[in-house]
Design a protein around this motif. Sequence first.
Motif, PDB file in Angstrom:
ATOM      1  N   SER A  28       0.800  -1.176  -0.028  1.00  0.00           N
ATOM      2  CA  SER A  28       0.057   0.078   0.082  1.00  0.00           C
ATOM      3  C   SER A  28       0.972   1.220   0.086  1.00  0.00           C
ATOM      4  N   GLU A  29       2.079   1.240   0.813  1.00  0.00           N
ATOM      5  CA  GLU A  29       2.836   2.195   0.535  1.00  0.00           C
ATOM      6  C   GLU A  29       3.670   2.601  -0.768  1.00  0.00           C
ATOM      7  N   ARG A  30       3.843   1.434  -1.361  1.00  0.00           N
ATOM      8  CA  ARG A  30       4.456   1.673  -2.593  1.00  0.00           C
ATOM      9  C   ARG A  30       3.438   2.050  -3.705  1.00  0.00           C
ATOM     10  N   ILE A  31       2.278   1.690  -3.673  1.00  0.00           N
ATOM     11  CA  ILE A  31       0.992   2.485  -4.404  1.00  0.00           C
ATOM     12  C   ILE A  31       0.979   3.887  -4.228  1.00  0.00           C
ATOM     13  N   ALA A  32       0.866   4.071  -3.053  1.00  0.00           N
ATOM     14  CA  ALA A  32       0.712   5.629  -2.554  1.00  0.00           C
ATOM     15  C   ALA A  32       1.818   6.430  -2.956  1.00  0.00           C
ATOM     16  N   LEU A  33       3.157   5.770  -2.689  1.00  0.00           N
ATOM     17  CA  LEU A  33       4.191   6.587  -3.094  1.00  0.00           C
ATOM     18  C   LEU A  33       4.472   6.724  -4.681  1.00  0.00           C
ATOM     19  N   GLY A  34       3.962   5.610  -5.372  1.00  0.00           N
ATOM     20  CA  GLY A  34       4.167   5.762  -6.862  1.00  0.00           C
ATOM     21  C   GLY A  34       3.324   6.780  -7.258  1.00  0.00           C
ATOM     22  N   ARG A  35       2.024   6.897  -6.960  1.00  0.00           N
ATOM     23  CA  ARG A  35       0.941   7.867  -7.238  1.00  0.00           C
ATOM     24  C   ARG A  35       1.571   9.358  -7.037  1.00  0.00           C
ATOM     25  N   TRP A  36       2.218   9.348  -5.718  1.00  0.00           N
ATOM     26  CA  TRP A  36       2.670  10.743  -5.456  1.00  0.00           C
ATOM     27  C   TRP A  36       3.822  11.026  -6.252  1.00  0.00           C
ATOM     28  N   CYS A  37       4.709  10.228  -6.588  1.00  0.00           N
ATOM     29  CA  CYS A  37       5.724  10.547  -7.335  1.00  0.00           C
ATOM     30  C   CYS A  37       5.409  11.025  -8.957  1.00  0.00           C
ATOM     31  N   THR A  38       4.213  10.429  -9.347  1.00  0.00           N
ATOM     32  CA  THR A  38       3.617  10.648 -10.504  1.00  0.00           C
ATOM     33  C   THR A  38       3.104  12.182 -10.448  1.00  0.00           C
ATOM     34  N   LYS A  39       2.355  12.332  -9.397  1.00  0.00           N
ATOM     35  CA  LYS A  39       1.839  13.673  -9.257  1.00  0.00           C
ATOM     36  C   LYS A  39       2.637  14.805  -9.135  1.00  0.00           C
ATOM     37  N   THR A  40       3.765  14.508  -8.186  1.00  0.00           N
ATOM     38  CA  THR A  40       4.759  15.506  -8.201  1.00  0.00           C
ATOM     39  C   THR A  40       5.819  15.509  -9.196  1.00  0.00           C
ATOM     40  N   GLY A  41       5.881  14.639  -9.886  1.00  0.00           N
ATOM     41  CA  GLY A  41       6.994  14.723 -11.175  1.00  0.00           C
ATOM     42  C   GLY A  41       8.192  14.189 -10.557  1.00  0.00           C
ATOM     43  N   ARG A  42       8.354  13.493  -9.702  1.00  0.00           N
ATOM     44  CA  ARG A  42       9.769  12.884  -9.238  1.00  0.00           C
ATOM     45  C   ARG A  42       9.697  11.634  -9.776  1.00  0.00           C
ATOM     46  N   LYS A  43      11.071  11.203  -9.885  1.00  0.00           N
ATOM     47  CA  LYS A  43      11.532  10.018 -10.352  1.00  0.00           C
ATOM     48  C   LYS A  43      11.084   8.792  -9.135  1.00  0.00           C
ATOM     49  N   ARG A  44      10.618   7.767  -9.550  1.00  0.00           N
ATOM     50  CA  ARG A  44      10.327   6.558  -8.553  1.00  0.00           C
ATOM     51  C   ARG A  44      11.570   6.038  -7.977  1.00  0.00           C
ATOM     52  N   PRO A  45      11.907   6.025  -6.610  1.00  0.00           N
ATOM     53  CA  PRO A  45      13.150   5.305  -6.047  1.00  0.00           C
ATOM     54  C   PRO A  45      13.303   4.090  -6.417  1.00  0.00           C
ATOM     55  N   GLY A  46      14.326   3.421  -6.555  1.00  0.00           N
ATOM     56  CA  GLY A  46      14.549   2.139  -6.897  1.00  0.00           C
ATOM     57  C   GLY A  46      14.737   1.970  -8.509  1.00  0.00           C
ATOM     58  N   GLN A  47      14.359   2.916  -9.359  1.00  0.00           N
ATOM     59  CA  GLN A  47      14.575   2.622 -10.618  1.00  0.00           C
ATOM     60  C   GLN A  47      15.815   2.569 -10.856  1.00  0.00           C
ATOM     61  N   ALA A  48      16.451   2.103 -11.777  1.00  0.00           N
ATOM     62  CA  ALA A  48      17.879   1.931 -12.131  1.00  0.00           C
ATOM     63  C   ALA A  48      18.048   3.109 -12.903  1.00  0.00           C
ATOM     64  N   PRO A  49      19.177   3.877 -12.485  1.00  0.00           N
ATOM     65  CA  PRO A  49      19.663   5.063 -12.944  1.00  0.00           C
ATOM     66  C   PRO A  49      20.163   4.815 -14.639  1.00  0.00           C
ATOM     67  N   SER A  50      19.719   5.862 -15.476  1.00  0.00           N
ATOM     68  CA  SER A  50      20.269   5.511 -17.000  1.00  0.00           C
ATOM     69  C   SER A  50      21.709   5.372 -16.964  1.00  0.00           C
ATOM     70  N   LYS A  51      21.966   4.267 -17.826  1.00  0.00           N
ATOM     71  CA  LYS A  51      23.741   4.269 -17.685  1.00  0.00           C
ATOM     72  C   LYS A  51      24.210   5.182 -18.979  1.00  0.00           C
ATOM     73  N   PRO A  52      25.263   5.483 -18.661  1.00  0.00           N
ATOM     74  CA  PRO A  52      26.030   6.383 -19.743  1.00  0.00           C
ATOM     75  C   PRO A  52      26.159   5.800 -20.821  1.00  0.00           C
ATOM     76  N   VAL A  53      26.086   6.372 -22.263  1.00  0.00           N
ATOM     77  CA  VAL A  53      26.013   5.897 -23.246  1.00  0.00           C
ATOM     78  C   VAL A  53      27.690   5.685 -23.828  1.00  0.00           C
ATOM     79  N   LYS A  54      27.812   4.397 -24.161  1.00  0.00           N
ATOM     80  CA  LYS A  54      29.174   4.140 -24.681  1.00  0.00           C
ATOM     81  C   LYS A  54      29.053   3.999 -26.050  1.00  0.00           C
TER      82      LYS A  54
END
Length: 173
Positions: A28-54
Amino acid sequence: MTSKFSDEELVQLYQIACEQGWDALEQSERIALGRWCTKTGRKRPGQAPSKPVKPVEGGDEYFEAIGLAKDARTAEDLRLLKSVRLLDDFPEDVINGCPGSDYADVVKALRRFGKPCVVRGGMTRKRAMELRHTIRSGRTSTWRPEGAYRAEVAPDHDSDGGYRVIAQYVGGE
C-alpha cells in the motif's frame, strides 16, 4: 480521492525508499508513493539510473547511412540497424490505404445519389441483420462515420426466402 498518507509521510516514505530500496515498503505504501511521485513529477526510487552511453565500433555502413556521429553510436543502435534494411526514399509503387471494400462503389453511389438502394440481396436473415448492424454502427471504415447511413432489412422478392439490405446515406462527416 484522498491518500491515506499525508504529504509529510509520503516524503518520509520517499526517503526510506531512496535509502533502503523500494522493497522496504509495504504494498500500500508503494502504491501511494508511486502515485505521489507521478503527481509531483519525481522519479520513483529504486528505478535503475540510466547508464551513460558508450560509443560502439563497427557497423560504419549503417551509421553513415543515417548520419549518426561516431560518438553517439551505441550497441543498441547497431543491433537495431542490423535488423532492418535502410532505403534512401519510399519506392514509387507503394500501396496507400487498405484494400478496397466490396462495398466501395455502393458507398459512392449512396453518397452521390442520396436515395435508398439495395446494398446486397439473397442473404440469410442473420447475415442481413449483421450487415445492417455493420452499416449503422460504422463498424468498418467503409461505412463510417457511425450514423451516416440508414440501413434496413427487407424480404428479397428476387430470391426465395432470402433477405436484402437497403441503405441510404443520411449525412455525417
